[in-house]
Motif scaffolding. Structure first.
Motif, PDB file in Angstrom:
ATOM      1  N   ARG A  58       0.818  -1.214   0.000  1.00  0.00           N
ATOM      2  CA  ARG A  58       0.000   0.000   0.000  1.00  0.00           C
ATOM      3  C   ARG A  58       0.850   1.262   0.000  1.00  0.00           C
ATOM      4  NH1 ARG A  58      -3.517  -2.932   4.526  1.00  0.00           N
ATOM      5  NH2 ARG A  58      -4.983  -4.059   3.190  1.00  0.00           N
ATOM      6  N   PHE A  59       2.060   1.192   0.559  1.00  0.00           N
ATOM      7  CA  PHE A  59       2.940   2.365   0.523  1.00  0.00           C
ATOM      8  C   PHE A  59       3.282   2.695  -0.930  1.00  0.00           C
ATOM      9  CE2 PHE A  59       7.151   4.218   0.113  1.00  0.00           C
ATOM     10  CZ  PHE A  59       7.070   5.305   0.964  1.00  0.00           C
ATOM     11  N   GLY A  60       3.746   1.699  -1.677  1.00  0.00           N
ATOM     12  CA  GLY A  60       4.087   1.931  -3.076  1.00  0.00           C
ATOM     13  C   GLY A  60       2.896   2.404  -3.878  1.00  0.00           C
ATOM     14  N   ALA A  61       1.718   1.832  -3.588  1.00  0.00           N
ATOM     15  CA  ALA A  61       0.516   2.223  -4.315  1.00  0.00           C
ATOM     16  C   ALA A  61       0.098   3.652  -3.989  1.00  0.00           C
ATOM     17  CB  ALA A  61      -0.624   1.263  -3.975  1.00  0.00           C
ATOM     18  N   GLY A  62       0.209   4.051  -2.714  1.00  0.00           N
ATOM     19  CA  GLY A  62      -0.120   5.421  -2.328  1.00  0.00           C
ATOM     20  C   GLY A  62       0.805   6.434  -2.977  1.00  0.00           C
ATOM     21  N   ARG A  63       2.066   6.066  -3.054  1.00  0.00           N
ATOM     22  CA  ARG A  63       3.042   6.945  -3.723  1.00  0.00           C
ATOM     23  C   ARG A  63       2.738   7.047  -5.218  1.00  0.00           C
ATOM     24  NH1 ARG A  63       8.002   3.861  -3.458  1.00  0.00           N
ATOM     25  NH2 ARG A  63       6.968   2.845  -5.214  1.00  0.00           N
ATOM     26  N   ASP A  64       2.421   5.909  -5.834  1.00  0.00           N
ATOM     27  CA  ASP A  64       2.201   5.889  -7.287  1.00  0.00           C
ATOM     28  C   ASP A  64       0.960   6.685  -7.690  1.00  0.00           C
ATOM     29  OD1 ASP A  64       4.438   4.329  -7.508  1.00  0.00           O
ATOM     30  OD2 ASP A  64       3.350   2.439  -7.822  1.00  0.00           O
ATOM     31  N   ILE A  65      -0.129   6.540  -6.938  1.00  0.00           N
ATOM     32  CA  ILE A  65      -1.344   7.256  -7.321  1.00  0.00           C
ATOM     33  C   ILE A  65      -1.167   8.756  -7.093  1.00  0.00           C
ATOM     34  CG2 ILE A  65      -2.542   7.018  -5.102  1.00  0.00           C
ATOM     35  CD1 ILE A  65      -4.150   6.838  -8.603  1.00  0.00           C
ATOM     36  N   THR A  66      -0.409   9.129  -6.061  1.00  0.00           N
ATOM     37  CA  THR A  66      -0.141  10.551  -5.825  1.00  0.00           C
ATOM     38  C   THR A  66       0.761  11.112  -6.920  1.00  0.00           C
ATOM     39  OG1 THR A  66      -0.333  10.137  -3.441  1.00  0.00           O
ATOM     40  CG2 THR A  66       0.628  12.240  -4.122  1.00  0.00           C
ATOM     41  N   ASP A  67       1.780  10.348  -7.311  1.00  0.00           N
ATOM     42  CA  ASP A  67       2.636  10.762  -8.442  1.00  0.00           C
ATOM     43  C   ASP A  67       1.799  10.978  -9.696  1.00  0.00           C
ATOM     44  OD1 ASP A  67       5.124  10.882  -7.234  1.00  0.00           O
ATOM     45  OD2 ASP A  67       5.592   8.780  -7.617  1.00  0.00           O
ATOM     46  N   PHE A  68       0.827  10.110  -9.907  1.00  0.00           N
ATOM     47  CA  PHE A  68      -0.040  10.234 -11.071  1.00  0.00           C
ATOM     48  C   PHE A  68      -0.822  11.542 -11.027  1.00  0.00           C
ATOM     49  CE2 PHE A  68      -4.312   9.719 -12.859  1.00  0.00           C
ATOM     50  CZ  PHE A  68      -3.994   9.475 -14.181  1.00  0.00           C
ATOM     51  N   LEU A  69      -1.364  11.897  -9.863  1.00  0.00           N
ATOM     52  CA  LEU A  69      -2.105  13.154  -9.730  1.00  0.00           C
ATOM     53  C   LEU A  69      -1.186  14.361  -9.963  1.00  0.00           C
ATOM     54  CD1 LEU A  69      -4.336  12.327  -6.619  1.00  0.00           C
ATOM     55  CD2 LEU A  69      -5.015  12.332  -9.033  1.00  0.00           C
ATOM     56  N   ILE A  70       0.062  14.259  -9.502  1.00  0.00           N
ATOM     57  CA  ILE A  70       1.031  15.343  -9.727  1.00  0.00           C
ATOM     58  C   ILE A  70       1.317  15.494 -11.225  1.00  0.00           C
ATOM     59  CG2 ILE A  70       3.427  16.065  -9.332  1.00  0.00           C
ATOM     60  CD1 ILE A  70       3.205  14.656  -6.559  1.00  0.00           C
ATOM     61  N   ARG A  71       1.481  14.364 -11.905  1.00  0.00           N
ATOM     62  CA  ARG A  71       1.733  14.422 -13.345  1.00  0.00           C
ATOM     63  C   ARG A  71       0.530  14.975 -14.107  1.00  0.00           C
ATOM     64  NH1 ARG A  71       3.728   9.241 -12.347  1.00  0.00           N
ATOM     65  NH2 ARG A  71       1.974   8.287 -13.510  1.00  0.00           N
ATOM     66  N   ARG A  72      -0.626  14.888 -13.521  1.00  0.00           N
ATOM     67  CA  ARG A  72      -1.829  15.469 -14.112  1.00  0.00           C
ATOM     68  C   ARG A  72      -1.863  16.996 -13.938  1.00  0.00           C
ATOM     69  NH1 ARG A  72      -3.247  11.827 -17.314  1.00  0.00           N
ATOM     70  NH2 ARG A  72      -5.223  10.685 -17.166  1.00  0.00           N
ATOM     71  N   GLY A  73      -0.839  17.513 -13.240  1.00  0.00           N
ATOM     72  CA  GLY A  73      -0.748  18.964 -13.055  1.00  0.00           C
ATOM     73  C   GLY A  73      -1.421  19.478 -11.810  1.00  0.00           C
ATOM     74  N   ARG A  74      -1.817  18.593 -10.905  1.00  0.00           N
ATOM     75  CA  ARG A  74      -2.471  19.033  -9.667  1.00  0.00           C
ATOM     76  C   ARG A  74      -1.430  19.564  -8.676  1.00  0.00           C
ATOM     77  NH1 ARG A  74      -7.042  19.948 -12.065  1.00  0.00           N
ATOM     78  NH2 ARG A  74      -8.056  18.070 -12.868  1.00  0.00           N
ATOM     79  N   LYS A  75      -1.739  20.710  -8.075  1.00  0.00           N
ATOM     80  CA  LYS A  75      -0.797  21.400  -7.183  1.00  0.00           C
ATOM     81  C   LYS A  75      -1.193  21.319  -5.713  1.00  0.00           C
ATOM     82  CE  LYS A  75       1.551  22.931 -10.742  1.00  0.00           C
ATOM     83  NZ  LYS A  75       2.880  22.353 -11.042  1.00  0.00           N
ATOM     84  N   HIS A  76      -2.466  21.088  -5.443  1.00  0.00           N
ATOM     85  CA  HIS A  76      -2.959  21.106  -4.054  1.00  0.00           C
ATOM     86  C   HIS A  76      -3.760  19.822  -3.825  1.00  0.00           C
ATOM     87  CE1 HIS A  76      -1.685  25.264  -4.077  1.00  0.00           C
ATOM     88  NE2 HIS A  76      -2.475  25.506  -5.112  1.00  0.00           N
ATOM     89  N   ILE A  77      -3.047  18.776  -3.443  1.00  0.00           N
ATOM     90  CA  ILE A  77      -3.640  17.437  -3.349  1.00  0.00           C
ATOM     91  C   ILE A  77      -3.875  17.068  -1.889  1.00  0.00           C
ATOM     92  CG2 ILE A  77      -3.347  14.995  -3.944  1.00  0.00           C
ATOM     93  CD1 ILE A  77      -1.343  15.968  -6.128  1.00  0.00           C
ATOM     94  N   ALA A  78      -5.093  16.709  -1.581  1.00  0.00           N
ATOM     95  CA  ALA A  78      -5.462  16.345  -0.215  1.00  0.00           C
ATOM     96  C   ALA A  78      -5.604  14.835  -0.077  1.00  0.00           C
ATOM     97  CB  ALA A  78      -6.773  17.020   0.176  1.00  0.00           C
ATOM     98  N   PHE A  79      -5.445  14.347   1.162  1.00  0.00           N
ATOM     99  CA  PHE A  79      -5.689  12.936   1.472  1.00  0.00           C
ATOM    100  C   PHE A  79      -6.907  12.868   2.372  1.00  0.00           C
ATOM    101  CE2 PHE A  79      -5.384   9.011   3.824  1.00  0.00           C
ATOM    102  CZ  PHE A  79      -4.952   8.096   2.876  1.00  0.00           C
ATOM    103  N   LEU A  80      -7.905  12.116   1.939  1.00  0.00           N
ATOM    104  CA  LEU A  80      -9.175  12.030   2.654  1.00  0.00           C
ATOM    105  C   LEU A  80      -9.278  10.681   3.353  1.00  0.00           C
ATOM    106  CD1 LEU A  80     -11.955  13.465   3.103  1.00  0.00           C
ATOM    107  CD2 LEU A  80     -12.754  12.254   1.072  1.00  0.00           C
ATOM    108  N   GLY A  81      -9.258  10.689   4.685  1.00  0.00           N
ATOM    109  CA  GLY A  81      -9.423   9.433   5.419  1.00  0.00           C
ATOM    110  C   GLY A  81      -8.368   9.217   6.478  1.00  0.00           C
ATOM    111  N   ALA A  82      -8.178   7.939   6.858  1.00  0.00           N
ATOM    112  CA  ALA A  82      -7.290   7.574   7.967  1.00  0.00           C
ATOM    113  C   ALA A  82      -5.856   7.978   7.690  1.00  0.00           C
ATOM    114  CB  ALA A  82      -7.370   6.075   8.221  1.00  0.00           C
TER     115      ALA A  82
END
Length: 345
Positions: A180-204
């Motif tokens: 899950r660590f690698g997956a959390g990093r990968d999906i966040t990297d994907f959002l960054i590559r999409r050009g998102r600058k202000h990314i929030a984490f919702l949940g635990a």
């Protein structure tokens, strides 16, 4: 009377079983050799009460035809039930409901029934352990977070296999753990590559929460700040995602990306964004975690991280059967996750 099989007849039997994909049972071996099932059982155990010719024929037929002993039957003879306990959170969590179904399908051919006991807190896990012990279950599949509460069951001869957890359990015990660590990093990297600058984490969140740690690691590498957003406690996951997203948009109105702890929360968050007039994915990218079936049918369809349920269930069943056959068996299995990119991000 014992029937000697010609090589031709033997080859036909083996070919038939391999073509059908069936596994030969003791009953079938007995039928083919015209001997009793009790004789087959003793021959498989190498009993000297059985003649060498019969032992050799039984063992060769069993080996070549793919015979496997039925651990459920063995447990019943030892005074245990053929029930396997599953200690998971409420099945209103869609991911665990789908995993439970996969486990049921995997255990059925081995002669086991799966019994669900819900637990979301450590006291509930202690109560679950007591119930499972009184039921004389053959084994237990449980969340890794409940290892401390359930490990004492081993002293009563109950086979244990753990799924998930935030890290490898230090005890010598079988555990299947998605990365899950690698997956959390990968999906966040994907959002960054999409050009998102202000990314929030919702949940635990927390130091031990691997999805969140992966999210933070990706943001840190990109020189961006984390925006953790806890969700309201004591409510279902859809509502938690919905209410958490509403609070997030009030606190951080410039948020343009959200990584939700699971898909149920992401679906609730998608509804809150729609009510706020925020277009997904044009103004905000949204990703979940688990890749539940419902996420494919939201509008827009949900981008998610897949924890491969079928593979995870197969591994859990494989490990459980191995422990039932050899109580000292222990194996740690890390399972890679993958991104499922759809319309929401």
């Amino acid at each position: 009377m014992f029937r000697h099989l010609t090589k031709q007849r033997f080859d036909v039997i083996i070919y038939t079983y391999k073509q059908t994909g069936n596994k030969m049972t003791q009953k079938e071996i007995a039928k083919q050799l015209n001997i009793s099932q009790a004789t087959v059982s003793m021959a498989l155990k190498g009993s000297e009460r059985i003649s060498p010719a019969v032992r050799e024929a039984v063992q060769k037929l069993a080996s070549d035809a793919g015979y496997r002993p039925n651990p459920a039957g063995q447990m019943l003879r030892l005074g245990r039930s053929n029930v396997i306990g599953a200690v998971f959170p409420s099945l209103t969590n869609s991911y665990y409901a789908e995993l439970f179904q996969e486990l049921q399908r995997g255990l059925e051919p081995h002669g086991y029934l799966l019994y669900f006991i819900p637990a979301e807190t450590h006291p509930e896990a202690v109560a679950a352990a007591s119930s499972l012990q009184s039921m004389r279950v053959a084994g237990v599949v449980s969340l890794g977070m409940f290892a401390e509460q359930l490990l004492p069951l081993r002293d009563d001869g109950i086979a244990l296999v753990f799924y998930g957890g935030e890290q490898q359990i230090s005890e010598q015990i079988s555990q299947v753990l998605p990365d899950r660590f690698g997956a959390g990093r990968d999906i966040t990297d994907f959002l960054i590559r999409r050009g998102r600058k202000h990314i929030a984490f919702l949940g635990a969140q927390g130091d031990g929460e691997q999805r969140y740690r992966g999210y933070c690691a990706a943001l840190a590498a990109a020189g961006m700040e984390a925006r953790p957003m806890p969700v309201p406690p004591a409510c279902d996951l859809l509502t938690a995602g919905y209410e958490g997203m509403r609070q997030l948009l009030l606190r951080y109105p410039d948020t343009d990306g959200v990584f939700a702890h699971n898909d149920d929360m992401a679906i609730g968050a998608l509804r809150a964004a729609a009510e706020a007039g925020i277009r997904v994915p044009e103004s905000l990218s949204l990703a979940g975690f688990d890749n539940i079936t419902a996420g494919r049918y939201t509008s827009p369809a949900l981008t998610s991280v897949e924890q491969p349920r079928s593979e995870i269930a197969r591994l859990l069943v494989e490990e459980l059967c191995a422990v039932l056959s050899d109580f000292h068996h222990a194996r740690f299995v890390s399972v890679p996750c993958s991104l499922k990119i759809r319309e929401s991000a």
